[in-house]
Design a protein around this motif. Sequence first.
Motif, short mmCIF file in Angstrom:
data_model
loop_
_atom_site.label_atom_id
_atom_site.label_comp_id
_atom_site.label_asym_id
_atom_site.label_seq_id
_atom_site.Cartn_x
_atom_site.Cartn_y
_atom_site.Cartn_z
N LYS A 1 0.77 -0.86 -0.06
CA LYS A 1 -0.01 -0.04 0.37
C LYS A 1 0.79 1.01 0.40
CE LYS A 1 -1.43 0.19 5.19
NZ LYS A 1 -1.87 0.32 6.09
N TRP A 2 1.55 1.34 1.21
CA TRP A 2 2.78 2.42 0.09
C TRP A 2 4.16 2.54 -0.93
CZ3 TRP A 2 5.01 0.51 5.47
CH2 TRP A 2 4.43 1.03 6.70
N SER A 3 3.08 1.43 -1.74
CA SER A 3 3.90 1.47 -2.98
C SER A 3 4.72 2.74 -3.77
CB SER A 3 3.97 0.27 -3.83
OG SER A 3 2.74 0.80 -3.86
N LYS A 4 3.83 3.64 -4.25
CA LYS A 4 3.69 4.32 -4.88
C LYS A 4 4.64 5.98 -4.25
CE LYS A 4 -0.39 3.61 -7.81
NZ LYS A 4 -1.55 4.29 -8.55
N ASP A 5 4.21 5.61 -2.53
CA ASP A 5 4.92 6.93 -1.69
C ASP A 5 5.64 6.55 -0.63
OD1 ASP A 5 2.74 5.92 -0.41
OD2 ASP A 5 1.74 8.01 0.20
N TRP A 6 6.47 5.89 -1.06
CA TRP A 6 7.85 5.02 0.37
C TRP A 6 8.32 5.52 0.03
CZ3 TRP A 6 8.04 1.47 3.87
CH2 TRP A 6 9.26 1.10 3.86
#
Length: 54
Positions: free
Chosen positions: A25-30
Amino acid sequence: MTHKKMNLPSKQCQCCQRPFLWRKKWSKDWKDVKYCSKRCRSQRDKAGESLPND
């Protein structure tokens, strides 16, 4: 992008100082993730450490 659990990137939480692993779920804003949980994020807000207004 597939990850093996052994190769997941990790960070250290700015509130509790514990390490936490990458989640899908954090892939786009890690790069912007700073806290391991909602609890740590809410403690940051209560302590007055929120971002200054521009």
